[in-house]
Design a protein around this motif. Structure first.
Motif, PDB file in Angstrom:
ATOM      1  N   PRO A   1       0.842  -1.205   0.000  1.00 25.43           N
ATOM      2  CA  PRO A   1       0.000   0.000   0.000  1.00 25.43           C
ATOM      3  C   PRO A   1       0.870   1.246   0.000  1.00 25.43           C
ATOM      4  N   LEU A   2       0.353   2.326  -0.563  1.00 23.42           N
ATOM      5  CA  LEU A   2       1.119   3.559  -0.702  1.00 23.42           C
ATOM      6  C   LEU A   2       0.369   4.707  -0.030  1.00 23.42           C
ATOM      7  N   ILE A   3       1.066   5.456   0.806  1.00 23.15           N
ATOM      8  CA  ILE A   3       0.495   6.652   1.429  1.00 23.15           C
ATOM      9  C   ILE A   3       0.795   7.847   0.539  1.00 23.15           C
ATOM     10  N   VAL A   4      -0.223   8.659   0.248  1.00 23.84           N
ATOM     11  CA  VAL A   4      -0.018   9.801  -0.652  1.00 23.84           C
ATOM     12  C   VAL A   4      -0.690  11.055  -0.099  1.00 23.84           C
ATOM     13  N   ASN A   5      -0.154  12.210  -0.500  1.00 26.60           N
ATOM     14  CA  ASN A   5      -0.776  13.494  -0.197  1.00 26.60           C
ATOM     15  C   ASN A   5      -1.688  13.892  -1.355  1.00 26.60           C
ATOM     16  N   VAL A   6      -2.823  14.486  -1.006  1.00 27.91           N
ATOM     17  CA  VAL A   6      -3.806  14.899  -2.009  1.00 27.91           C
ATOM     18  C   VAL A   6      -4.441  16.224  -1.599  1.00 27.91           C
ATOM     19  N   ASP A   7      -5.000  16.915  -2.572  1.00 30.30           N
ATOM     20  CA  ASP A   7      -5.759  18.132  -2.319  1.00 30.30           C
ATOM     21  C   ASP A   7      -7.206  17.722  -2.037  1.00 30.30           C
ATOM     22  N   LEU A   8      -7.629  17.942  -0.812  1.00 37.67           N
ATOM     23  CA  LEU A   8      -8.938  17.481  -0.345  1.00 37.67           C
ATOM     24  C   LEU A   8     -10.086  17.971  -1.222  1.00 37.67           C
ATOM     25  N   ALA A   9      -9.985  19.198  -1.725  1.00 32.49           N
ATOM     26  CA  ALA A   9     -11.090  19.793  -2.482  1.00 32.49           C
ATOM     27  C   ALA A   9     -11.266  19.190  -3.871  1.00 32.49           C
ATOM     28  N   LEU A  10     -10.258  18.452  -4.346  1.00 29.51           N
ATOM     29  CA  LEU A  10     -10.319  17.910  -5.702  1.00 29.51           C
ATOM     30  C   LEU A  10     -10.689  16.425  -5.742  1.00 29.51           C
ATOM     31  N   LEU A  11     -11.018  15.867  -4.587  1.00 26.23           N
ATOM     32  CA  LEU A  11     -11.471  14.482  -4.518  1.00 26.23           C
ATOM     33  C   LEU A  11     -12.993  14.447  -4.529  1.00 26.23           C
ATOM     34  N   GLN A  12     -13.570  13.568  -5.316  1.00 25.60           N
ATOM     35  CA  GLN A  12     -15.023  13.521  -5.449  1.00 25.60           C
ATOM     36  C   GLN A  12     -15.710  12.983  -4.194  1.00 25.60           C
ATOM     37  N   TYR A  13     -15.118  11.962  -3.567  1.00 30.35           N
ATOM     38  CA  TYR A  13     -15.823  11.274  -2.483  1.00 30.35           C
ATOM     39  C   TYR A  13     -15.962  12.121  -1.217  1.00 30.35           C
ATOM     40  N   THR A  14     -15.183  13.198  -1.098  1.00 29.59           N
ATOM     41  CA  THR A  14     -15.218  14.001   0.120  1.00 29.59           C
ATOM     42  C   THR A  14     -16.397  14.958   0.176  1.00 29.59           C
ATOM     43  N   GLY A  15     -16.902  15.360  -0.997  1.00 29.88           N
ATOM     44  CA  GLY A  15     -17.997  16.328  -1.016  1.00 29.88           C
ATOM     45  C   GLY A  15     -17.602  17.687  -0.484  1.00 29.88           C
ATOM     46  N   VAL A  16     -16.289  17.981  -0.477  1.00 27.48           N
ATOM     47  CA  VAL A  16     -15.786  19.252   0.040  1.00 27.48           C
ATOM     48  C   VAL A  16     -15.958  20.339  -1.012  1.00 27.48           C
ATOM     49  N   SER A  17     -16.189  21.560  -0.574  1.00 22.61           N
ATOM     50  CA  SER A  17     -16.318  22.696  -1.487  1.00 22.61           C
ATOM     51  C   SER A  17     -15.099  22.784  -2.397  1.00 22.61           C
ATOM     52  N   SER A  18     -15.324  23.106  -3.662  1.00 15.86           N
ATOM     53  CA  SER A  18     -14.264  23.094  -4.664  1.00 15.86           C
ATOM     54  C   SER A  18     -13.183  24.144  -4.419  1.00 15.86           C
ATOM     55  N   ASN A  19     -13.444  25.110  -3.549  1.00 18.23           N
ATOM     56  CA  ASN A  19     -12.429  26.128  -3.274  1.00 18.23           C
ATOM     57  C   ASN A  19     -11.754  25.940  -1.913  1.00 18.23           C
ATOM     58  N   ALA A  20     -12.096  24.859  -1.215  1.00 12.42           N
ATOM     59  CA  ALA A  20     -11.519  24.593   0.115  1.00 12.42           C
ATOM     60  C   ALA A  20     -10.260  23.749  -0.026  1.00 12.42           C
ATOM     61  N   HIS A  21      -9.276  24.288  -0.709  1.00 13.67           N
ATOM     62  CA  HIS A  21      -8.079  23.512  -1.037  1.00 13.67           C
ATOM     63  C   HIS A  21      -7.193  23.255   0.178  1.00 13.67           C
ATOM     64  N   PHE A  22      -6.807  21.992   0.324  1.00 23.02           N
ATOM     65  CA  PHE A  22      -5.862  21.597   1.372  1.00 23.02           C
ATOM     66  C   PHE A  22      -5.057  20.417   0.844  1.00 23.02           C
ATOM     67  N   GLY A  23      -3.852  20.704   0.384  1.00 21.90           N
ATOM     68  CA  GLY A  23      -3.018  19.673  -0.229  1.00 21.90           C
ATOM     69  C   GLY A  23      -2.212  18.853   0.745  1.00 21.90           C
ATOM     70  N   GLY A  24      -2.389  19.107   2.036  1.00 26.04           N
ATOM     71  CA  GLY A  24      -1.687  18.308   3.034  1.00 26.04           C
ATOM     72  C   GLY A  24      -2.482  17.101   3.489  1.00 26.04           C
ATOM     73  N   HIS A  25      -3.657  16.888   2.884  1.00 24.17           N
ATOM     74  CA  HIS A  25      -4.462  15.736   3.272  1.00 24.17           C
ATOM     75  C   HIS A  25      -3.747  14.444   2.864  1.00 24.17           C
ATOM     76  N   THR A  26      -3.934  13.408   3.669  1.00 25.55           N
ATOM     77  CA  THR A  26      -3.191  12.159   3.477  1.00 25.55           C
ATOM     78  C   THR A  26      -4.123  10.959   3.460  1.00 25.55           C
ATOM     79  N   VAL A  27      -3.932  10.073   2.486  1.00 27.22           N
ATOM     80  CA  VAL A  27      -4.727   8.841   2.382  1.00 27.22           C
ATOM     81  C   VAL A  27      -3.795   7.669   2.094  1.00 27.22           C
ATOM     82  N   ALA A  28      -4.299   6.477   2.337  1.00 29.12           N
ATOM     83  CA  ALA A  28      -3.530   5.263   2.056  1.00 29.12           C
ATOM     84  C   ALA A  28      -4.198   4.509   0.912  1.00 29.12           C
ATOM     85  N   VAL A  29      -3.471   4.303  -0.171  1.00 27.17           N
ATOM     86  CA  VAL A  29      -4.010   3.592  -1.339  1.00 27.17           C
ATOM     87  C   VAL A  29      -3.827   2.098  -1.149  1.00 27.17           C
TER      88      VAL A  29
END
Length: 392
Positions: A107-135
């Protein structure tokens, strides 16, 4: 080709902080069962920062000790686990590296911009690229990535939006296609018990104490609370309308629902200290844990004052934020539709909430400043107690 490394029958749990949640999932995969609180504690533990720069819409209130190595790499170094950190400007290279890791059973841990992920339902301008998920999986035919976030369930994300989220250039935290590949010893000689020792724990606690008591800049640590009060008194003149409301919402989010364990990480750190008190046979650490629990309760009260129940629309905004977080964490099949519905509901009342916030700004700021000062007092008491533990 579909490769899935996660057993859907695995006992599910909800994470508190995105980085330590991802770490715990990956270490569990390799047979190392650490509590998330312990991983948080040795990653650097608690801290404080008031941060506002020109490229930010509203100030950031941080309650974690952000070490130079970072949470994931720092924990791996302390536990003597191999961790390969990669960054690239190429979406293609990042994707190939991810696929190679997952196909090889890692498995790989990666940083992502929270606002650009579909499953989060976060506002498109609420950018946070320090979010972390495990693939934990990929499906090339369906062009899906399977990952674990803080929520209870494995979620899927379209490959295209996932790659966009990894490659986001939005400031102040662009993820830079950053990934962390953790590979425990190939001979499996490491066990949880063998990796923990007295020095590791004491060093980790000392890092947090030093960060709070002797910060490198005035907007961090104990001195940062005073800076926060001074700056917050000027919020009404520096931030108008929706921006002022954004300041208040950020306080609530960064303390309660933004992956901080509910009270600016203080309860997480208290549980870490209780766990360490047993390992070290140090009863005084239990007293320090109680003091951090008291500080955590004060942080929670502070967050409630940012969106007070006495203001109808601010209360509705807060309730919607709570509801969105609960839906996100539970991860039920209809989660995305519910998140989008709640997002729309929140959007409809923001203008009225902003007007209400401005009308009550004097009392809100006054109450917040008093509570920040009280939080500082409790933090100092907890630090004094914890410092005594280090002297024993």
């Amino acid at each position: 080709m579909k490769q899935l490394l996660y057993n859907q029958n695995t006992k599910s749990w909800i994470g508190k902080h995105c980085e330590t949640t991802a770490l715990k999932h990956v270490l569990e995969y390799y047979g190392l069962d650490f509590s998330e609180d312990f991983l948080f504690g040795i990653s650097g533990g608690i801290g404080f920062i008031y941060w506002y720069a020109k490229n930010m819409h509203v100030p950031f209130i941080g309650a974690k000790n952000k070490t130079r190595k970072g949470t994931i790499q720092g924990v791996c170094e302390k536990l003597n686990l191999n961790c390969q950190v990669k960054e690239t400007t190429s979406i293609l290279r990042a994707q190939r590296y991810l696929e190679k890791a997952v196909v090889s059973g890692k498995p790989l841990i990666v940083n992502v911009d929270l606002a650009l992920l579909q499953y989060t339902g976060v506002s498109s301008n609420a950018h946070f690229g320090g979010h972390t998920v495990a693939v934990f999986g990929i499906d090339q035919e369906k062009s899906l990535v399977y990952l674990l976030d803080r929520g209870r369930k494995l979620v899927s994300e379209p490959m295209e939006s996932f790659q966009t989220a990894r490659n986001s250039s939005y400031l102040p935290f662009p993820p830079k296609n950053r990934s962390f590949l953790i590979e425990p010893d190939s001979q499996n000689k490491y066990t949880k018990e063998a990796l923990i020792n007295h020095d590791l724990i004491i060093e980790s606690i000392r890092e947090s104490v030093s960060e709070m008591m002797y910060p490198e800049i005035q907007n961090k640590g104990i001195t940062g609370f005073d800076k926060w009060v001074r700056k917050m008194k000027k919020w009404p003149e520096n931030f108008q309308g929706l921006d002022f409301l954004g300041c208040l919402m950020n306080v609530f989010s960064n303390v309660v629902i933004g992956g901080t364990g509910g009270d600016a990480f203080r309860s997480m750190y208290a549980r870490f200290l209780r766990e360490c008190s047993v390992f070290l046979g140090n009863e005084q650490m239990k007293e320090a844990a109680q003091r951090y629990e008291a500080a955590g309760a004060c942080w929670e009260e502070l967050a409630q004052l940012a969106l007070p129940d006495s203001c109808n629309y601010l209360k509705q905004v807060k309730e919607t934020m709570y509801a969105k977080n609960q839906v996100f964490e539970e991860g039920k099949p209809d989660a995305l539709s519910k998140l989008l519905e709640l997002q729309q509901k929140q959007k409809q009342i923001l203008e009225m909430a902003a007007e209400e916030a401005v009308n009550h700004q004097e009392e809100i700021i006054s109450d917040l400043c008093l509570k920040v000062k009280r939080c500082k007092e409790l933090e100092q008491e907890a630090l004094s107690c914890l410092s005594s533990c280090l002297e024993d």
